[in-house]
Design an enzyme around this catalytic site. Sequence first.
Site, PDB file in Angstrom:
ATOM      1  N   ASP A  79     -35.152 -42.894  -1.680  1.00 24.87           N
ATOM      2  CA  ASP A  79     -34.564 -44.087  -1.055  1.00 24.87           C
ATOM      3  C   ASP A  79     -33.134 -43.715  -0.691  1.00 24.87           C
ATOM      4  O   ASP A  79     -32.628 -42.659  -1.107  1.00 24.87           O
ATOM      5  CB  ASP A  79     -34.589 -45.255  -2.057  1.00 24.87           C
ATOM      6  CG  ASP A  79     -33.921 -46.509  -1.526  1.00 24.87           C
ATOM      7  OD1 ASP A  79     -34.221 -46.909  -0.390  1.00 24.87           O
ATOM      8  OD2 ASP A  79     -33.067 -47.098  -2.226  1.00 24.87           O
ATOM      9  N   SER A  80     -32.465 -44.591   0.050  1.00 27.40           N
ATOM     10  CA  SER A  80     -31.060 -44.350   0.364  1.00 27.40           C
ATOM     11  C   SER A  80     -30.193 -44.431  -0.894  1.00 27.40           C
ATOM     12  O   SER A  80     -29.086 -43.917  -0.918  1.00 27.40           O
ATOM     13  CB  SER A  80     -30.586 -45.407   1.356  1.00 27.40           C
ATOM     14  OG  SER A  80     -30.817 -46.691   0.813  1.00 27.40           O
ATOM     15  N   CYS A 139     -38.179 -46.523   0.931  1.00 27.22           N
ATOM     16  CA  CYS A 139     -37.082 -47.199   1.626  1.00 27.22           C
ATOM     17  C   CYS A 139     -37.670 -47.706   2.932  1.00 27.22           C
ATOM     18  O   CYS A 139     -38.295 -46.931   3.676  1.00 27.22           O
ATOM     19  CB  CYS A 139     -35.970 -46.189   1.901  1.00 27.22           C
ATOM     20  SG  CYS A 139     -34.660 -46.787   2.964  1.00 27.22           S
ATOM     21  N   GLU A 196     -25.827 -54.988  -4.652  1.00 30.03           N
ATOM     22  CA  GLU A 196     -25.174 -53.822  -5.256  1.00 30.03           C
ATOM     23  C   GLU A 196     -23.877 -54.196  -5.949  1.00 30.03           C
ATOM     24  O   GLU A 196     -23.466 -53.534  -6.894  1.00 30.03           O
ATOM     25  CB  GLU A 196     -24.916 -52.760  -4.188  1.00 30.03           C
ATOM     26  CG  GLU A 196     -26.216 -52.273  -3.609  1.00 30.03           C
ATOM     27  CD  GLU A 196     -26.320 -50.772  -3.541  1.00 30.03           C
ATOM     28  OE1 GLU A 196     -25.281 -50.125  -3.474  1.00 30.03           O
ATOM     29  OE2 GLU A 196     -27.456 -50.271  -3.553  1.00 30.03           O
ATOM     30  N   CYS A 241     -37.208 -54.785   2.279  1.00 31.68           N
ATOM     31  CA  CYS A 241     -36.141 -53.903   1.804  1.00 31.68           C
ATOM     32  C   CYS A 241     -36.331 -53.751   0.295  1.00 31.68           C
ATOM     33  O   CYS A 241     -36.589 -54.753  -0.387  1.00 31.68           O
ATOM     34  CB  CYS A 241     -34.772 -54.516   2.107  1.00 31.68           C
ATOM     35  SG  CYS A 241     -33.403 -53.574   1.395  1.00 31.68           S
ATOM     36  N   HIS A 257     -34.393 -53.313  -2.021  1.00 32.88           N
ATOM     37  CA  HIS A 257     -33.400 -53.991  -2.892  1.00 32.88           C
ATOM     38  C   HIS A 257     -33.815 -55.431  -3.213  1.00 32.88           C
ATOM     39  O   HIS A 257     -33.412 -55.981  -4.224  1.00 32.88           O
ATOM     40  CB  HIS A 257     -32.046 -54.077  -2.192  1.00 32.88           C
ATOM     41  CG  HIS A 257     -31.216 -52.844  -2.279  1.00 32.88           C
ATOM     42  ND1 HIS A 257     -31.547 -51.691  -1.635  1.00 32.88           N
ATOM     43  CD2 HIS A 257     -30.055 -52.593  -2.942  1.00 32.88           C
ATOM     44  CE1 HIS A 257     -30.617 -50.774  -1.883  1.00 32.88           C
ATOM     45  NE2 HIS A 257     -29.707 -51.300  -2.671  1.00 32.88           N
TER      46      HIS A 257
HETATM   47  N1  DGL Z   1     -33.369 -49.702   0.302  1.00 36.53           N
HETATM   48  C1  DGL Z   1     -33.187 -49.694   1.734  1.00 36.53           C
HETATM   49  C2  DGL Z   1     -34.433 -50.288   2.410  1.00 36.53           C
HETATM   50  O1  DGL Z   1     -35.472 -50.504   1.773  1.00 36.53           O
HETATM   51  C3  DGL Z   1     -31.998 -50.496   2.187  1.00 36.53           C
HETATM   52  C4  DGL Z   1     -30.657 -50.035   1.738  1.00 36.53           C
HETATM   53  C5  DGL Z   1     -29.879 -49.312   2.798  1.00 36.53           C
HETATM   54  O2  DGL Z   1     -29.463 -49.900   3.801  1.00 36.53           O
HETATM   55  O3  DGL Z   1     -29.683 -48.137   2.584  1.00 36.53           O
HETATM   56  O4  DGL Z   1     -34.413 -50.526   3.592  1.00 36.53           O
END
Ligand code: DGL
Length: 268
Positions: free
Chosen positions: A11-12, A74, A155, A187, A189
């Site tokens: 993931d990012s 991600c 975050e 997403c 998150h």
């Molecule tokens: N976790 C990333 C997603 O599922 C979003 C976070 C980011 O922008 O890096 O899209």
Amino acid sequence: MNSSQPIGMFDSGVGGLTVAAAIRQILPNEQIIYFGDTAHLPYGDKSSESIVYYSRKISDFLLEKNSKVILIACNTASAAAYEQIKDYVGDKALVINVIDPVVEHIAEFYPGTKTAVIGTKGTINSGTYQARLREKDPDCQVVSLATPMFVPMIEEGFIFDDISNAIIRSYLSKPELKNIETLILGCTHYPIIKNQIRKFFNFGVEVIDSASIVAGHLHNVLSEKKLLNPQKGNENQFYVSDHTDYFEKIARIFFEDKINLILSDIWK
Ligand code: DGL
């Protein structure tokens, strides 16, 4: 490929740990090698060229770790880089994204509903969810909304308070989301604020997050390919490309357990 090899995922940053937590529950024998590209977070605002470049390099790292699966945990990278990574990895590992299993779930269990998808600007502007939903379920009515403040909000730890409630209210009361029946949290998150989102809609909207759906899909794919690990694998490993105490702290919230982040030098 053989069943004892680990599941590589990335993931990012730490958001993909919501998916890792679901995999640990559903597939407790599998060893997870996780890579959070915290040096390049957020991906939501990056160009697709950059995301494809990062994803290739991370896939190399996960292949060096002998992964049988590369799971793009991600949504932004799944939307921007899935096809390229599938071609790049070839038959060295199975490549799985977090968008298709959710789309299939909606088409199977909520066909023909008014469905909204929320996510980063990258995910929403790519149109990937919208196109795949229309392809799988031509009767569904798809609407979408970029909700870019949610990632920094989560975050920064604004999860159960006035600030998060105000941001959630401000986005979710937009006219685009009027009369929706299902809402995809596009997403990794967002599962952290799933309950607040359900509450905003008075529990009248089906709120779908990818974590357990993707873990269930992974289980089915491994089982079909006879790649499920029959015995307990080695300890999970969690790598990040930039390490701070802060990432360590929030990683625990996402993984719902103590976690030890290892600094990787792939960008050095
Ligand atoms: N976790 C990333 C997603 O599922 C979003 C976070 C980011 O922008 O890096 O899209």
